[in-house]
Every structure is written in structure tokens, then in C-alpha cells.
Design a protein around this motif. Structure first.
Motif, PDB file in Angstrom:
ATOM      1  N   GLY A 121      45.469  47.005  46.356  1.00 49.81           N
ATOM      2  CA  GLY A 121      46.208  48.088  45.748  1.00 49.81           C
ATOM      3  C   GLY A 121      45.840  48.148  44.277  1.00 49.81           C
ATOM      4  N   SER A 122      46.151  49.255  43.654  1.00 45.83           N
ATOM      5  CA  SER A 122      45.913  49.395  42.230  1.00 45.83           C
ATOM      6  C   SER A 122      46.704  48.327  41.476  1.00 45.83           C
ATOM      7  CB  SER A 122      46.359  50.795  41.796  1.00 45.83           C
ATOM      8  OG  SER A 122      46.096  50.990  40.442  1.00 45.83           O
ATOM      9  N   HIS A 123      46.070  47.671  40.525  1.00 49.63           N
ATOM     10  CA  HIS A 123      46.637  46.618  39.669  1.00 49.63           C
ATOM     11  C   HIS A 123      46.716  45.250  40.344  1.00 49.63           C
ATOM     12  CE1 HIS A 123      47.396  49.735  36.778  1.00 49.63           C
ATOM     13  NE2 HIS A 123      48.184  50.364  37.623  1.00 49.63           N
ATOM     14  N   ASP A 124      46.246  45.113  41.608  1.00 48.04           N
ATOM     15  CA  ASP A 124      46.186  43.794  42.241  1.00 48.04           C
ATOM     16  C   ASP A 124      45.106  42.954  41.559  1.00 48.04           C
ATOM     17  OD1 ASP A 124      48.085  44.622  44.073  1.00 48.04           O
ATOM     18  OD2 ASP A 124      46.704  44.692  45.782  1.00 48.04           O
ATOM     19  N   VAL A 125      45.278  41.633  41.533  1.00 49.02           N
ATOM     20  CA  VAL A 125      44.252  40.732  41.017  1.00 49.02           C
ATOM     21  C   VAL A 125      43.156  40.621  42.079  1.00 49.02           C
ATOM     22  CG1 VAL A 125      43.739  38.357  40.340  1.00 49.02           C
ATOM     23  CG2 VAL A 125      45.874  39.441  39.591  1.00 49.02           C
ATOM     24  N   PHE A 126      41.895  40.864  41.680  1.00 48.21           N
ATOM     25  CA  PHE A 126      40.799  40.782  42.648  1.00 48.21           C
ATOM     26  C   PHE A 126      39.804  39.673  42.345  1.00 48.21           C
ATOM     27  CE2 PHE A 126      38.902  43.774  39.568  1.00 48.21           C
ATOM     28  CZ  PHE A 126      37.581  43.347  39.499  1.00 48.21           C
ATOM     29  N   GLY A 127      39.986  38.951  41.256  1.00 49.82           N
ATOM     30  CA  GLY A 127      39.084  37.862  40.927  1.00 49.82           C
ATOM     31  C   GLY A 127      39.377  37.318  39.547  1.00 49.82           C
ATOM     32  N   THR A 128      38.475  36.447  39.078  1.00 54.01           N
ATOM     33  CA  THR A 128      38.616  35.874  37.742  1.00 54.01           C
ATOM     34  C   THR A 128      37.260  35.823  37.050  1.00 54.01           C
ATOM     35  OG1 THR A 128      38.343  33.621  38.595  1.00 54.01           O
ATOM     36  CG2 THR A 128      40.599  34.406  38.315  1.00 54.01           C
ATOM     37  N   VAL A 129      37.325  35.807  35.734  1.00 50.89           N
ATOM     38  CA  VAL A 129      36.154  35.616  34.890  1.00 50.89           C
ATOM     39  C   VAL A 129      36.420  34.374  34.055  1.00 50.89           C
ATOM     40  CG1 VAL A 129      34.806  36.548  32.978  1.00 50.89           C
ATOM     41  CG2 VAL A 129      35.657  38.069  34.728  1.00 50.89           C
ATOM     42  N   GLU A 130      35.466  33.435  34.083  1.00 49.38           N
ATOM     43  CA  GLU A 130      35.608  32.219  33.297  1.00 49.38           C
ATOM     44  C   GLU A 130      34.610  32.263  32.150  1.00 49.38           C
ATOM     45  OE1 GLU A 130      35.025  27.420  33.842  1.00 49.38           O
ATOM     46  OE2 GLU A 130      35.557  28.613  35.597  1.00 49.38           O
ATOM     47  N   ALA A 131      35.140  32.129  30.953  1.00 46.76           N
ATOM     48  CA  ALA A 131      34.309  32.098  29.761  1.00 46.76           C
ATOM     49  C   ALA A 131      34.503  30.752  29.074  1.00 46.76           C
ATOM     50  CB  ALA A 131      34.693  33.239  28.826  1.00 46.76           C
ATOM     51  N   VAL A 132      33.696  30.492  28.071  1.00 48.62           N
ATOM     52  CA  VAL A 132      33.817  29.250  27.323  1.00 48.62           C
ATOM     53  C   VAL A 132      35.219  29.125  26.739  1.00 48.62           C
ATOM     54  CG1 VAL A 132      32.921  27.968  25.342  1.00 48.62           C
ATOM     55  CG2 VAL A 132      31.352  29.153  26.873  1.00 48.62           C
ATOM     56  N   LYS A 133      35.788  30.253  26.277  1.00 49.93           N
ATOM     57  CA  LYS A 133      37.093  30.246  25.616  1.00 49.93           C
ATOM     58  C   LYS A 133      38.287  30.291  26.566  1.00 49.93           C
ATOM     59  CE  LYS A 133      35.676  33.473  22.100  1.00 49.93           C
ATOM     60  NZ  LYS A 133      36.153  34.576  21.277  1.00 49.93           N
ATOM     61  N   LEU A 191      41.066  39.412  36.875  1.00 51.72           N
ATOM     62  CA  LEU A 191      40.531  40.767  36.963  1.00 51.72           C
ATOM     63  C   LEU A 191      41.506  41.609  37.765  1.00 51.72           C
ATOM     64  CD1 LEU A 191      36.912  39.683  37.897  1.00 51.72           C
ATOM     65  CD2 LEU A 191      37.653  40.627  35.694  1.00 51.72           C
ATOM     66  N   TYR A 192      41.833  42.795  37.268  1.00 54.95           N
ATOM     67  CA  TYR A 192      42.812  43.666  37.921  1.00 54.95           C
ATOM     68  C   TYR A 192      42.127  44.898  38.496  1.00 54.95           C
ATOM     69  CZ  TYR A 192      46.185  40.726  35.581  1.00 54.95           C
ATOM     70  OH  TYR A 192      46.904  39.646  35.149  1.00 54.95           O
ATOM     71  N   MET A 193      42.437  45.188  39.742  1.00 49.53           N
ATOM     72  CA  MET A 193      41.844  46.335  40.422  1.00 49.53           C
ATOM     73  C   MET A 193      42.338  47.633  39.772  1.00 49.53           C
ATOM     74  SD  MET A 193      39.755  47.179  42.812  1.00 49.53           S
ATOM     75  CE  MET A 193      39.582  45.756  43.852  1.00 49.53           C
ATOM     76  N   PRO A 194      41.430  48.450  39.250  1.00 47.22           N
ATOM     77  CA  PRO A 194      41.863  49.699  38.616  1.00 47.22           C
ATOM     78  C   PRO A 194      42.232  50.788  39.612  1.00 47.22           C
ATOM     79  CG  PRO A 194      39.512  49.339  38.284  1.00 47.22           C
ATOM     80  CD  PRO A 194      40.029  48.166  39.033  1.00 47.22           C
ATOM     81  N   VAL A 195      41.803  50.641  40.856  1.00 46.84           N
ATOM     82  CA  VAL A 195      42.051  51.644  41.898  1.00 46.84           C
ATOM     83  C   VAL A 195      42.423  50.949  43.194  1.00 46.84           C
ATOM     84  CG1 VAL A 195      40.455  53.340  40.912  1.00 46.84           C
ATOM     85  CG2 VAL A 195      39.611  51.699  42.584  1.00 46.84           C
ATOM     86  N   ALA A 196      43.105  51.658  44.073  1.00 53.42           N
ATOM     87  CA  ALA A 196      43.364  51.140  45.407  1.00 53.42           C
ATOM     88  C   ALA A 196      42.139  51.425  46.264  1.00 53.42           C
ATOM     89  CB  ALA A 196      44.595  51.815  46.005  1.00 53.42           C
ATOM     90  N   GLY A 197      41.746  50.443  47.082  1.00 53.90           N
ATOM     91  CA  GLY A 197      40.605  50.687  47.945  1.00 53.90           C
ATOM     92  C   GLY A 197      40.043  49.425  48.570  1.00 53.90           C
ATOM     93  N   GLU A 198      38.879  49.599  49.200  1.00 56.33           N
ATOM     94  CA  GLU A 198      38.208  48.522  49.925  1.00 56.33           C
ATOM     95  C   GLU A 198      36.901  48.165  49.236  1.00 56.33           C
ATOM     96  OE1 GLU A 198      36.044  47.714  54.238  1.00 56.33           O
ATOM     97  OE2 GLU A 198      37.063  49.603  53.888  1.00 56.33           O
ATOM     98  N   VAL A 199      36.664  46.863  49.061  1.00 57.10           N
ATOM     99  CA  VAL A 199      35.421  46.383  48.463  1.00 57.10           C
ATOM    100  C   VAL A 199      34.276  46.621  49.453  1.00 57.10           C
ATOM    101  CG1 VAL A 199      34.207  44.366  47.552  1.00 57.10           C
ATOM    102  CG2 VAL A 199      36.669  44.637  47.133  1.00 57.10           C
ATOM    103  N   VAL A 200      33.240  47.335  48.991  1.00 57.62           N
ATOM    104  CA  VAL A 200      32.091  47.634  49.855  1.00 57.62           C
ATOM    105  C   VAL A 200      30.817  46.937  49.393  1.00 57.62           C
ATOM    106  CG1 VAL A 200      33.019  49.829  50.691  1.00 57.62           C
ATOM    107  CG2 VAL A 200      31.575  49.803  48.646  1.00 57.62           C
ATOM    108  N   GLU A 201      30.805  46.416  48.172  1.00 54.68           N
ATOM    109  CA  GLU A 201      29.620  45.717  47.672  1.00 54.68           C
ATOM    110  C   GLU A 201      30.020  44.805  46.525  1.00 54.68           C
ATOM    111  OE1 GLU A 201      25.204  46.763  45.784  1.00 54.68           O
ATOM    112  OE2 GLU A 201      26.394  48.375  46.658  1.00 54.68           O
ATOM    113  N   ILE A 202      29.340  43.656  46.446  1.00 51.62           N
ATOM    114  CA  ILE A 202      29.535  42.681  45.369  1.00 51.62           C
ATOM    115  C   ILE A 202      28.216  42.577  44.615  1.00 51.62           C
ATOM    116  CG2 ILE A 202      30.052  40.250  44.852  1.00 51.62           C
ATOM    117  CD1 ILE A 202      32.371  41.700  46.183  1.00 51.62           C
TER     118      ILE A 202
END
Length: 128
Positions: free
Chosen positions: A54-66, A71-82
């Protein structure tokens, strides 16, 4: 000053969406502002193809040195490619966030893209 392309739409959480050749599918990533705030990105955790959000669901994370950021989904939908290149080259997000550094492509659900910001509105969010 961050690069904020006028042809993209944005979230207050610093994700962007870009239309693709298929009008029903969008590419999603984090903005130039976000990658600059995070610093050197060393790892990205992304969902599997077929996952739905759904829109605003967490779909992953980004790890940086700091820091690690969700990561928040900006739209509702289905992942079709990574973007598989990010497994071995997460720094693409730093060097080309709107190009080779895209993260996922999503088939947008009907009415699933409400509440996105224009480039002008996003500039207001980041104070530019």
C-alpha cells in the motif's frame, strides 16, 4: 543544492517515482537530497518481485556509513522488477539516483498514486 528533476513526482520521505514506457509501471528510488543526507550507501535491501504494498508501506532499507533508513512505497502496487545491479553496486544510488540508481519498478494499483508532490512542492520540503 540538490538535483530535483521537474518531470518526477516525490514523497515527503524523499522517494521519487518516474514513469516508464508502460504507463502503468513506475520506477522508484530515493532522491538526490536523500542520498546526500545518507552519505555513502553500502547496502540496499529490496523486496521480491510479486510483493504488493500500500502507499506509505515500508518496502526495504538503505544502509549507509552514517545510518540505516527505511524506504517507503510512494504508490500502492505490485513490484514487477528489482534493480539487480544494486546488489553489487549500491553506490549507484549516490552517483546516479535518478538513472542507474533506481531501486524497483511497480505496477501502480488503480488510484494508488495520490498525494505525490511536484518538483516545486518537494523543493519546499527540502528547503530549496
Amino acid at each position: 543544492m540538490s538535483n530535483i528533476p521537474a518531470d518526477l513526482r516525490y514523497t515527503k520521505e524523499h522517494e521519487y517515482i518516474r514513469t516508464t514506457a508502460d504507463a502503468a509501471i513506475v520506477a522508484i528510488g530515493i532522491t538526490d537530497f536523500a542520498q546526500g543526507e545518507l552519505g555513502d550507501i553500502v547496502y540496499v535491501e529490496l523486496p521480491k518481485v510479486g510483493a504488493t504494498y500500500g502507499s506509505h508501506d515500508v518496502f526495504g532499507t538503505v544502509e549507509a556509513v552514517k545510518a540505516v533508513s527505511e524506504l517507503y512505497m510512494p504508490v500502492a502496487g505490485e513490484v514487477v522488477e528489482i534493480n539487480g545491479r544494486l546488489d553489487g553496486e549500491p553506490a549507484l544510488i549516490n552517483t546516479d539516483p535518478y538513472g542507474d540508481g533506481w531501486m524497483i519498478k511497480v505496477r501502480v494499483a488503480a488510484g494508488g498514486d495520490a498525494g505525490l508532490l511536484s518538483a516545486t512542492e518537494y523543493k519546499g520540503v527540502v528547503g530549496e
